[in-house]
Design a protein around this motif. Structure first.
Motif, PDB file in Angstrom:
ATOM      1  N   ASP A 161       1.921   5.515  -7.666  1.00 15.24           N
ATOM      2  CA  ASP A 161       0.599   5.817  -8.212  1.00 15.24           C
ATOM      3  C   ASP A 161       0.052   4.656  -9.053  1.00 15.24           C
ATOM      4  OD1 ASP A 161      -1.663   7.419  -8.512  1.00 15.24           O
ATOM      5  OD2 ASP A 161      -0.916   8.338 -10.362  1.00 15.24           O
TER       6      ASP A 161
ATOM      7  N   SER B 269       0.835  -1.217   0.000  1.00 13.74           N
ATOM      8  CA  SER B 269       0.000   0.000   0.000  1.00 13.74           C
ATOM      9  C   SER B 269       0.857   1.250   0.000  1.00 13.74           C
ATOM     10  CB  SER B 269      -0.923   0.026   1.217  1.00 13.74           C
ATOM     11  OG  SER B 269      -1.798  -1.068   1.193  1.00 13.74           O
ATOM     12  N   GLN B 270       1.892   1.265   0.827  1.00 17.45           N
ATOM     13  CA  GLN B 270       2.768   2.430   0.890  1.00 17.45           C
ATOM     14  C   GLN B 270       3.500   2.640  -0.433  1.00 17.45           C
ATOM     15  OE1 GLN B 270       5.014   1.079   4.277  1.00 17.45           O
ATOM     16  NE2 GLN B 270       3.801   2.277   5.737  1.00 17.45           N
TER      17      GLN B 270
ATOM     18  N   VAL C  51      -2.820  -1.193  -5.615  1.00 16.90           N
ATOM     19  CA  VAL C  51      -2.160  -2.041  -4.621  1.00 16.90           C
ATOM     20  C   VAL C  51      -2.038  -3.474  -5.132  1.00 16.90           C
ATOM     21  CG1 VAL C  51      -2.283  -2.955  -2.271  1.00 16.90           C
ATOM     22  CG2 VAL C  51      -2.899  -0.579  -2.710  1.00 16.90           C
TER      23      VAL C  51
ATOM     24  N   GLU D 143       1.215   3.925  -3.280  1.00 14.21           N
ATOM     25  CA  GLU D 143       0.985   5.370  -3.200  1.00 14.21           C
ATOM     26  C   GLU D 143       2.156   6.130  -3.834  1.00 14.21           C
ATOM     27  OE1 GLU D 143       0.432   8.539   0.372  1.00 14.21           O
ATOM     28  OE2 GLU D 143      -0.675   6.655   0.557  1.00 14.21           O
ATOM     29  N   GLN D 144       3.362   5.662  -3.612  1.00 14.22           N
ATOM     30  CA  GLN D 144       4.547   6.318  -4.181  1.00 14.22           C
ATOM     31  C   GLN D 144       4.571   6.265  -5.694  1.00 14.22           C
ATOM     32  OE1 GLN D 144       8.313   4.898  -2.751  1.00 14.22           O
ATOM     33  NE2 GLN D 144       7.743   5.171  -0.606  1.00 14.22           N
TER      34      GLN D 144
END
Length: 196
Positions: A47, A40-41, A50, A44-45
């Motif tokens: 784009d 998930s992290q 997941v 986000e980085q």
């Protein structure tokens, strides 16, 4: 990291191709910077979804490039990942014995170069957002030297040893909680022969 491997040398085409995927290389780089992260992290980085990031992380893990890390939260559904070594190295001599291996090495090297160049372009575009202290120490230079192959090998070894020393210093400071004023810093070196 479960092992003591400082720098993993990639010698097989399968692992090289696993890493030489544009998204996987971004994920590997992001995980190297974060040292430990969830899908998930990382999603986000970069784009991306997941589920897509999770798939590519599993592919990196299949080739031993990353591994599961100790959970950092109570949420048992989250898988935490970390690099399986402090870095990777890819050497031309390991891919010269067959045309398809040489082609894979060349393609991977071009991808890595393009992603590094994109990092530098991003810095140039965002330079005005960095304070004067960081702008005054950011470096871009070119030196042309007259060396033998043995001297180039010696120069490369010395440069890598210097970078490792500073990496160890930064990791020790992070481990001690001394993060004040520290930023991620990319050091790219290219040393190659050319003729005019």
């Amino acid at each position: 990291m479960t092992g003591t491997e400082k720098n993993r040398r990639i010698t097989d085409v399968g692992t090289l191709k696993a890493l030489a995927h544009p998204l996987r290389m971004k994920l590997y780089r992001g995980l190297t910077v974060a040292r430990v992260a969830t899908a998930s992290q990382l999603a986000e980085q970069v784009d991306e979804a997941v589920s897509l990031v999770s798939y590519h992380l599993r592919k990196l893990a299949e080739h031993g490039l990353i591994e599961e890390a100790e959970p950092r939260s109570a949420d048992g559904r989250e898988r935490w990942w970390q690099p399986a070594s402090d870095g990777v190295s890819i050497r031309d001599e390991d891919f010269r014995d067959a045309p398809e291996k040489a082609a894979a090495h060349t393609a991977a090297s071009r991808l890595f170069f393009e992603q590094r160049a994109d990092m530098y372009r991003r810095f140039l575009d965002e330079r005005t957002h960095w304070d004067e202290e960081w702008n005054s120490v950011a470096e871009s230079s070119e030196s042309t030297l007259r060396l033998t192959a043995a001297e180039l090998a010696e120069l490369t070894a010395e440069l890598l040893a210097l970078v490792r020393r500073y990496d160890e210093r930064g990791r020790a400071a992070d481990a001690a909680g001394d993060t004040e004023g520290r930023e991620n810093v990319a050091v790219h070196t290219y040393a190659f022969p050319f003729r005019v």
